[in-house]
Design a protein around this motif. Structure first.
Motif, PDB file in Angstrom:
ATOM      1  N   LYS A  84     -25.928  17.761  -6.949  1.00 55.05           N
ATOM      2  CA  LYS A  84     -25.889  16.413  -6.383  1.00 55.05           C
ATOM      3  C   LYS A  84     -27.177  15.654  -6.684  1.00 55.05           C
ATOM      4  CE  LYS A  84     -21.869  17.266  -4.833  1.00 55.05           C
ATOM      5  NZ  LYS A  84     -20.713  16.725  -5.602  1.00 55.05           N
ATOM      6  N   ALA A  85     -28.302  16.351  -6.660  1.00 58.88           N
ATOM      7  CA  ALA A  85     -29.577  15.708  -6.955  1.00 58.88           C
ATOM      8  C   ALA A  85     -29.629  15.235  -8.404  1.00 58.88           C
ATOM      9  CB  ALA A  85     -30.722  16.676  -6.673  1.00 58.88           C
ATOM     10  N   GLU A  86     -29.189  16.083  -9.321  1.00 59.99           N
ATOM     11  CA  GLU A  86     -29.211  15.710 -10.741  1.00 59.99           C
ATOM     12  C   GLU A  86     -28.277  14.536 -11.025  1.00 59.99           C
ATOM     13  OE1 GLU A  86     -30.569  19.404 -13.428  1.00 59.99           O
ATOM     14  OE2 GLU A  86     -28.523  19.569 -12.679  1.00 59.99           O
TER      15      GLU A  86
ATOM     16  N   PRO B  89     -33.305  23.864   0.553  1.00 60.28           N
ATOM     17  CA  PRO B  89     -32.535  22.805   1.215  1.00 60.28           C
ATOM     18  C   PRO B  89     -33.371  21.569   1.545  1.00 60.28           C
ATOM     19  CG  PRO B  89     -32.036  24.943   2.181  1.00 60.28           C
ATOM     20  CD  PRO B  89     -33.194  25.156   1.260  1.00 60.28           C
ATOM     21  N   ALA B  90     -34.607  21.756   1.997  1.00 58.64           N
ATOM     22  CA  ALA B  90     -35.444  20.619   2.370  1.00 58.64           C
ATOM     23  C   ALA B  90     -35.875  19.823   1.141  1.00 58.64           C
ATOM     24  CB  ALA B  90     -36.664  21.089   3.160  1.00 58.64           C
ATOM     25  N   GLY B  91     -36.395  20.502   0.124  1.00 60.17           N
ATOM     26  CA  GLY B  91     -36.876  19.817  -1.063  1.00 60.17           C
ATOM     27  C   GLY B  91     -35.787  19.026  -1.761  1.00 60.17           C
ATOM     28  N   LEU B  92     -34.614  19.625  -1.911  1.00 59.61           N
ATOM     29  CA  LEU B  92     -33.515  18.934  -2.575  1.00 59.61           C
ATOM     30  C   LEU B  92     -32.983  17.787  -1.725  1.00 59.61           C
ATOM     31  CD1 LEU B  92     -31.677  22.030  -4.062  1.00 59.61           C
ATOM     32  CD2 LEU B  92     -32.948  20.291  -5.335  1.00 59.61           C
ATOM     33  N   THR B  93     -32.953  17.972  -0.413  1.00 57.43           N
ATOM     34  CA  THR B  93     -32.517  16.896   0.477  1.00 57.43           C
ATOM     35  C   THR B  93     -33.457  15.702   0.382  1.00 57.43           C
ATOM     36  OG1 THR B  93     -31.435  18.399   2.033  1.00 57.43           O
ATOM     37  CG2 THR B  93     -32.113  16.259   2.889  1.00 57.43           C
ATOM     38  N   ALA B  94     -34.762  15.962   0.348  1.00 53.43           N
ATOM     39  CA  ALA B  94     -35.735  14.872   0.219  1.00 53.43           C
ATOM     40  C   ALA B  94     -35.512  14.108  -1.085  1.00 53.43           C
ATOM     41  CB  ALA B  94     -37.153  15.425   0.280  1.00 53.43           C
ATOM     42  N   ALA B  95     -35.279  14.834  -2.158  1.00 52.16           N
ATOM     43  CA  ALA B  95     -35.053  14.197  -3.452  1.00 52.16           C
ATOM     44  C   ALA B  95     -33.781  13.351  -3.433  1.00 52.16           C
ATOM     45  CB  ALA B  95     -34.972  15.260  -4.544  1.00 52.16           C
ATOM     46  N   ILE B  96     -32.726  13.920  -2.870  1.00 55.83           N
ATOM     47  CA  ILE B  96     -31.442  13.207  -2.814  1.00 55.83           C
ATOM     48  C   ILE B  96     -31.560  11.946  -1.970  1.00 55.83           C
ATOM     49  CG2 ILE B  96     -29.091  13.348  -1.883  1.00 55.83           C
ATOM     50  CD1 ILE B  96     -29.177  16.363  -2.718  1.00 55.83           C
ATOM     51  N   ARG B  97     -32.175  12.070  -0.799  1.00 59.61           N
ATOM     52  CA  ARG B  97     -32.275  10.909   0.090  1.00 59.61           C
ATOM     53  C   ARG B  97     -33.123   9.806  -0.540  1.00 59.61           C
ATOM     54  NH1 ARG B  97     -29.790   7.495   2.564  1.00 59.61           N
ATOM     55  NH2 ARG B  97     -30.727   6.525   4.404  1.00 59.61           N
TER      56      ARG B  97
ATOM     57  N   LYS C 180     -33.013  17.515   7.993  1.00 58.52           N
ATOM     58  CA  LYS C 180     -33.260  16.246   8.692  1.00 58.52           C
ATOM     59  C   LYS C 180     -34.720  15.837   8.541  1.00 58.52           C
ATOM     60  CE  LYS C 180     -32.434  12.719  11.373  1.00 58.52           C
ATOM     61  NZ  LYS C 180     -31.635  11.560  10.884  1.00 58.52           N
ATOM     62  N   SER C 181     -35.645  16.790   8.639  1.00 57.43           N
ATOM     63  CA  SER C 181     -37.059  16.450   8.434  1.00 57.43           C
ATOM     64  C   SER C 181     -37.258  15.883   7.036  1.00 57.43           C
ATOM     65  CB  SER C 181     -37.948  17.682   8.649  1.00 57.43           C
ATOM     66  OG  SER C 181     -37.880  18.594   7.557  1.00 57.43           O
ATOM     67  N   ALA C 182     -36.545  16.418   6.057  1.00 62.96           N
ATOM     68  CA  ALA C 182     -36.657  15.945   4.675  1.00 62.96           C
ATOM     69  C   ALA C 182     -36.130  14.528   4.529  1.00 62.96           C
ATOM     70  CB  ALA C 182     -35.899  16.895   3.749  1.00 62.96           C
ATOM     71  N   MET C 183     -35.043  14.234   5.210  1.00 61.75           N
ATOM     72  CA  MET C 183     -34.476  12.889   5.151  1.00 61.75           C
ATOM     73  C   MET C 183     -35.438  11.865   5.759  1.00 61.75           C
ATOM     74  SD  MET C 183     -30.607  13.970   6.245  1.00 61.75           S
ATOM     75  CE  MET C 183     -29.948  12.294   6.311  1.00 61.75           C
ATOM     76  N   LEU C 184     -36.056  12.219   6.858  1.00 62.47           N
ATOM     77  CA  LEU C 184     -37.012  11.315   7.501  1.00 62.47           C
ATOM     78  C   LEU C 184     -38.242  11.117   6.628  1.00 62.47           C
ATOM     79  CD1 LEU C 184     -36.744  12.730  11.134  1.00 62.47           C
ATOM     80  CD2 LEU C 184     -35.847  10.531  10.335  1.00 62.47           C
TER      81      LEU C 184
END
Length: 592
Positions: free
Chosen positions: A144-146, A32-40, A362-366
């Motif tokens: 979503k990331a792709e 969840p964190a890694g993909l969220t960081a990529a998406i953001r 949230k940490s990934a988004m930041l």
């Protein structure tokens, strides 16, 4: 250049340098964190100027992802403003299957009964949180990331760190060589690993990641911070009879089968079509080496509160993984020259809530925002390669980006406020008062002090050093599994889909030279085989051997490993080092 194309150029000789690829942001781990960081990051990169690559050791997205799971959707709705409307309310997007929680239970179990407990704010989920499968959510995030142009490479184990010329910063990572036999020699199928050079490395490996562990030590990121403490979560998914199913019901339990000096508790979550996740979390700071978290979990299911739900049902999945329990006081420094640490790699789990997905995201988004702020000031690697040619690009002597703004922004976010408020709950159970003392303090801190106490408890020792010699305890006699509610460990492993090549170098490294006899001499006389008890997958065995000094021979069944990392955390001698196996190896979770 795509991964499959790059591999065509690999040599079967280890002396040949790895092929290099240049990317703008390299993320290790597709949880969840890694993909969220990529998406953001790609949401911010509106012109699609920068390459974002995510490297994942699992063969498929989500197949190494294990959680309860109750999702607090706050971070998801920040990442996708239409998430609630499209995925939770109207189900326009069927990629995420989540059911709203409509009933909460919290009970203290006695050996034969249960006592209702008042719900703490953290365990109140009705009307605001959702229950489902985190591995399914991860697959949806991958889609979503792709769609945004993120390059996702699965079946790729990151094993090495690429440092700059002065060895004081990180410029990339390398993937594990493929086709190495158990003796450490190349097989006919040998393929050299790849190097991904990047302006910034984002570590999102999950709890106790092997690369993160190296970075923490290299840059002394725990200096001035507390020790991390861990729990081991064990879980099964059952198909139950319709009459035993309560869609959207979640329950948490404390007490039985754990003794009062063991921190932990059980859960059952009802979701989907007659599916129930049932599990137990055991704190790894226990003292008694005869404790077996796996056997404690098997006992739990025989308690009437669980047995009445599972009766006549079918167990269809099993898994286990380590969890961060140290809280905000155990989070390390989050940035280092050339990279940042996010999600469970850093330890953002809210232990009283038993939730970490929303804080990890949230940490990934930041982190993604901070990375974009710096990287967007620089030309893309694609433009540099076009200008100079790939063979002329060398970043080993370039200035490194050290992103201080990430940790600063996190301290101003709701993640920090949330974790700071509950910082004393988990360590309060480490007092001599044990279970009941911790429960009493938790009530006072939560309801009266509301997390504003002028003190902060810390974990003084590591979980491994908390273990005491076996001579201080009596062996525990666990009941034999009945094959109906409880199962032997090999049966459970068969439900994980785990696979490792038999002729593969063992990824569980013992000491400096893989000397199993020396390990036996150092561990067995004192701890009487703790390794075969703390492992939830039957990886470690002490087999009877009359010819050996202590009457046993240490055996490693590495093919059973489900990548929980417990051995690396709990082994009292700290001589077990969990490293990544070849890509795609390990469990194949689907609905966990």
């Amino acid at each position: 250049m795509k991964l499959t194309v790059l591999r065509r150029y690999m040599s079967s000789v280890t002396a040949v340098p790895r092929v290099k690829d240049f990317v703008d942001l390299c993320i290790v781990g597709a949880g969840p964190a890694g993909l969220t960081a990529a998406i953001r990051f790609k949401q911010l990169d509106k012109d699609n100027k920068y390459r974002v690559v995510v490297l994942e050791k699992a063969g498929d997205l989500g197949s190494h992802t294990l959680s309860g799971m109750i999702l607090e959707p706050r971070a998801m709705m920040e990442l996708f403003p239409n998430f609630k409307q499209n995925c939770l309310d109207n189900k326009k997007d069927n990629g995420v299957i989540l059911d709203p929680v409509n009933k909460d239970q919290f009970k203290l179990l006695t050996p034969t009964g249960s006592i209702p407990l008042p719900l703490t704010p953290g365990l109140t989920n009705t009307g605001k949180n959702y229950v489902g499968s985190l591995s399914t959510v991860v697959r949806w995030l991958g889609e979503k990331a792709e769609e945004l142009g993120v390059e996702l490479y699965t079946g790729v184990s990151v094993s090495d760190i690429i440092y700059n010329k002065n060895k004081d910063g990180v410029i990339g990572v390398a993937t594990k060589d493929l086709g190495i036999d158990k003796n450490g020699k190349p097989k006919d199928s040998f393929e050299r690993g790849l190097e991904f050079h990047s302006k910034q490395i984002v570590l999102a490996e999950g709890c106790h990641g092997s690369v993160t562990k190296q970075i923490l030590q290299k840059f002394n990121l725990r200096e001035g911070r507390g020790n991390q403490s861990y729990g081991l979560g064990l879980k099964e998914v059952w198909e139950v009879k319709p009459e035993n199913f309560q869609k959207g019901m979640v329950a948490h339990t404390m007490g039985y089968p754990l003794s009062k000096d063991l921190y932990g508790g059980g859960f059952q979550y009802h979701f989907g079509d007659n599916l129930v996740s049932v599990g137990l979390v055991v704190g790894l700071d226990y003292e008694n080496p005869y404790v077996s978290p796996y056997q404690e979990f098997q006992k739990l299911k025989h308690h009437p509160f669980y047995a009445k739900v599972l009766k006549d049902g079918k167990c269809i999945a099993y898994g286990a993984r380590a969890l961060n329990e140290g809280g905000i006081q155990a989070i390390p420094k989050l940035n280092f020259p050339g990279g940042v640490i996010i999600g469970a790699s850093a330890g953002f789990m809210n232990v009283p809530k038993i939730k970490g997905t929303h804080t990890a995201m949230k940490s990934a988004m930041l982190a993604a925002q901070s990375c974009y702020d710096e990287i967007s000031k620089l030309p893309s690697f694609e433009s540099i390669v076009e200008e100079k040619g790939e063979e002329n690009v060398d970043i080993s002597e370039e200035p490194l980006i050290n992103i201080e703004s990430y940790e600063n922004s996190l301290k101003k976010s709701w993640v920090y406020d949330e974790l700071h408020e509950v910082r004393n709950i988990r360590p309060s159970f480490n007092t001599k008062a044990g279970l009941f003392g911790g429960m009493m303090y938790s009530g006072i801190d939560t309801l009266l002090l509301k997390g504003k106490a002028p003190w902060t408890f810390k974990f003084g020792k590591s979980d491994s050093s908390m273990t005491k010699p076996a001579k201080a305890f009596k062996p525990k006699n666990y009941p034999k599994p009945d094959g109906v509610l409880s199962f032997d460990i090999l049966t459970s492993i068969s439900r994980t889909g785990t696979y490792h090549d038999d002729n593969e170098q063992c990824h569980l490294r013992i000491g400096k030279d893989q000397d199993l006899e020396k390990f036996t001499e150092e561990s067995y006389p004192i701890y009487k085989g703790i390794e075969e008890r703390f492992c939830p997958a039957g990886v470690y065995e002490f087999v009877k051997d009359e010819s050996s000094k202590y009457g046993v021979k240490f055996k490693i069944n590495s093919q059973n490993c489900i990548h929980c990392k417990t051995c690396d955390i709990k082994s009292p001698t700290q001589e077990i080092n969990w490293t990544v196996p070849e890509g795609s190896d390990g469990p194949k979770y689907t609905i966990t």
